[in-house]
Write a protein that holds these residues in place. Structure first.
Motif, mmCIF file in Angstrom:
data_model
loop_
_atom_site.group_PDB
_atom_site.id
_atom_site.type_symbol
_atom_site.label_atom_id
_atom_site.label_comp_id
_atom_site.label_asym_id
_atom_site.label_seq_id
_atom_site.Cartn_x
_atom_site.Cartn_y
_atom_site.Cartn_z
ATOM 1 N N PHE A 40 10.171 81.261 96.191
ATOM 2 C CA PHE A 40 8.815 81.104 95.596
ATOM 3 C C PHE A 40 8.528 82.143 94.557
ATOM 4 C CE2 PHE A 40 4.137 81.239 94.384
ATOM 5 C CZ PHE A 40 4.048 80.132 93.969
ATOM 6 N N GLY A 41 8.527 83.479 95.395
ATOM 7 C CA GLY A 41 8.195 84.673 94.747
ATOM 8 C C GLY A 41 9.347 85.153 93.610
ATOM 9 N N ALA A 42 10.603 84.754 93.811
ATOM 10 C CA ALA A 42 11.808 85.030 92.919
ATOM 11 C C ALA A 42 11.544 84.005 91.950
ATOM 12 C CB ALA A 42 12.991 84.776 93.711
ATOM 13 N N GLY A 43 10.866 82.990 91.895
ATOM 14 C CA GLY A 43 10.717 82.016 90.727
ATOM 15 C C GLY A 43 9.610 82.830 89.956
ATOM 16 N N CYS A 44 8.563 83.286 90.484
ATOM 17 C CA CYS A 44 7.486 83.802 89.756
ATOM 18 C C CYS A 44 8.183 85.196 88.974
ATOM 19 C CB CYS A 44 6.476 84.370 90.900
ATOM 20 S SG CYS A 44 5.364 83.196 91.524
ATOM 21 N N VAL A 45 8.908 85.918 89.441
ATOM 22 C CA VAL A 45 9.511 87.117 88.902
ATOM 23 C C VAL A 45 10.219 86.401 87.783
ATOM 24 C CG1 VAL A 45 10.706 89.223 88.971
ATOM 25 C CG2 VAL A 45 9.193 88.416 90.713
ATOM 26 N N SER A 46 11.039 85.529 88.010
ATOM 27 C CA SER A 46 12.084 84.903 87.011
ATOM 28 C C SER A 46 11.100 84.138 85.766
ATOM 29 C CB SER A 46 12.853 84.022 87.759
ATOM 30 O OG SER A 46 13.784 83.391 86.696
ATOM 31 N N GLY A 47 10.159 83.754 86.106
ATOM 32 C CA GLY A 47 9.411 82.777 85.077
ATOM 33 C C GLY A 47 8.633 83.997 84.122
ATOM 34 N N PHE A 48 8.474 85.022 84.590
ATOM 35 C CA PHE A 48 7.532 86.297 83.773
ATOM 36 C C PHE A 48 9.012 86.851 83.072
ATOM 37 C CE2 PHE A 48 6.487 90.522 82.915
ATOM 38 C CZ PHE A 48 5.294 90.129 82.382
ATOM 39 N N MET A 49 9.911 87.217 83.580
ATOM 40 C CA MET A 49 11.026 87.699 82.816
ATOM 41 C C MET A 49 11.554 86.835 81.964
ATOM 42 S SD MET A 49 12.954 89.826 86.184
ATOM 43 C CE MET A 49 14.287 90.441 84.966
ATOM 44 N N GLY A 50 11.883 85.752 82.215
ATOM 45 C CA GLY A 50 12.726 84.643 81.279
ATOM 46 C C GLY A 50 11.794 84.493 80.289
ATOM 47 N N THR A 51 10.519 84.130 80.367
ATOM 48 C CA THR A 51 9.746 83.552 79.069
ATOM 49 C C THR A 51 9.467 84.894 78.271
ATOM 50 O OG1 THR A 51 8.636 82.191 80.652
ATOM 51 C CG2 THR A 51 7.451 82.519 78.654
ATOM 52 N N LEU A 52 9.558 86.039 78.724
ATOM 53 C CA LEU A 52 9.186 86.991 77.810
ATOM 54 C C LEU A 52 10.474 87.370 76.956
ATOM 55 C CD1 LEU A 52 6.770 89.214 77.349
ATOM 56 C CD2 LEU A 52 7.709 90.665 79.011
ATOM 57 N N THR A 53 11.523 87.606 77.834
ATOM 58 C CA THR A 53 12.712 88.253 77.380
ATOM 59 C C THR A 53 13.977 87.160 77.121
ATOM 60 O OG1 THR A 53 13.588 88.917 79.421
ATOM 61 C CG2 THR A 53 12.267 90.087 78.331
ATOM 62 N N SER A 54 13.989 85.994 77.646
ATOM 63 C CA SER A 54 14.957 84.976 77.865
ATOM 64 C C SER A 54 15.958 85.207 78.817
ATOM 65 C CB SER A 54 15.664 84.646 76.391
ATOM 66 O OG SER A 54 16.420 85.840 76.038
ATOM 67 N N VAL A 55 15.607 86.503 79.585
ATOM 68 C CA VAL A 55 16.516 86.819 80.907
ATOM 69 C C VAL A 55 15.742 86.806 82.000
ATOM 70 C CG1 VAL A 55 17.865 89.009 81.823
ATOM 71 C CG2 VAL A 55 17.421 88.617 79.080
ATOM 72 N N GLY A 56 15.990 85.551 82.595
ATOM 73 C CA GLY A 56 15.396 85.282 84.203
ATOM 74 C C GLY A 56 15.951 85.068 85.200
ATOM 75 N N LEU A 57 17.378 85.376 85.037
ATOM 76 C CA LEU A 57 18.388 84.854 86.355
ATOM 77 C C LEU A 57 18.416 85.985 87.389
ATOM 78 C CD1 LEU A 57 21.403 82.871 84.700
ATOM 79 C CD2 LEU A 57 19.439 82.159 86.173
ATOM 80 N N PRO A 58 18.067 87.299 86.801
ATOM 81 C CA PRO A 58 18.451 88.456 88.088
ATOM 82 C C PRO A 58 17.733 88.124 89.449
ATOM 83 C CG PRO A 58 18.340 89.410 86.045
ATOM 84 C CD PRO A 58 17.742 87.992 85.760
#
Length: 246
Positions: free
Chosen positions: A133-151
């Protein structure tokens, strides 16, 4: 449909096509690389393609990845990660709507660099429900802002077999990207013009992914990953420097 050359020169379209092709090939080989490689460079040479059109293209390549290796996908932990992506995507979309371009560019570069640090982390993290769940939160922020959410999600699967890694990341990317696109649409930061611009780049993306088919069985994903991180790190640092010196 919007003509790509109406917002960029022919030279930019050619350069962008090459970036998308190489990024798609890297993604097809290692499971990550499309956004990490292409997004920070596009933020410099064609900023109108980030994040909207890049998110659209991320959705396309995610579908291709899952189709190719759908039998290897891990569905158990992805639900928790996707649940975490929703609120973080909404927050990131709201930030895009209010932050000035310079501050967004700085935040963009910092997020990319944070993703590189995550990708280099070799910690063995047990993918429990709260962790996913936490990884998904970080991914959502990164992915929406930059399109890079997989790390953050790749970090959870770094010990998994190569096919499971690629398929699971593709599965997450499909639904995660849809969540990010929905959040950006609600914030007025994604529309049909983003889809139209992305559509102009589907051909080089598909070609790059097709090239990755034989390479995925022969080339070490680790070598590809390090090359991606080096190139994306250089581009992110260049973008960051430009905000203070240009």
């Amino acid at each position: 449909m919007m003509d790509f050359t109406s917002v960029a020169s022919v030279e930019q379209w050619v350069a962008t096509s090459v970036l998308v092709l190489v990024g798609a090939c890297l993604q097809g080989v290692s499971g990550v690389g499309f956004g990490m490689f292409a997004a920070p460079i596009l933020a410099i040479v064609a900023p109108e393609l980030v994040p909207g059109p890049m998110l659209f293209l991320s959705l396309v390549i995610a579908v291709l990845s899952v189709i190719r290796e759908r039998s290897s996908i891990d569905t158990k932990g992805l639900g928790y990660a996707l649940l975490g992506r929703i609120p973080a995507s909404i927050i990131a979309a709201a930030m895009i709507g209010v932050l000035p371009i310079r501050e967004l560019s700085i935040l963009f570069a910092i997020v990319i660099l944070a993703g590189i640090v995550m990708s280099l982390t070799r910690l063995e993290i047990r993918p429990t429900a709260p962790v996913m769940f936490g990884a998904g939160c970080v991914s959502g922020f990164m992915g929406t802002l930059t399109s890079v959410g997989l790390p953050p999600i790749a970090l959870m699967y770094q010990s998994a077999p190569k096919a499971t890694l690629r398929a699971s990341l593709g599965g997450f990317l499909i639904f995660g990207t849809i969540i990010s696109i929905a959040a950006l649409t609600a914030a007025g930061r994604f529309g049909m013009h983003d889809v139209a611009l992305g559509t102009w780049l589907i051909a080089p993306l598909s070609l790059g992914f097709w090239i990755s088919n034989p390479l995925a069985r022969r080339v070490s994903p680790g070598i590809v990953r390090l090359a991606v991180l080096a190139l994306s790190g250089f581009a992110a640092l260049l973008l960051l420097v430009r905000q203070f010196w240009v």
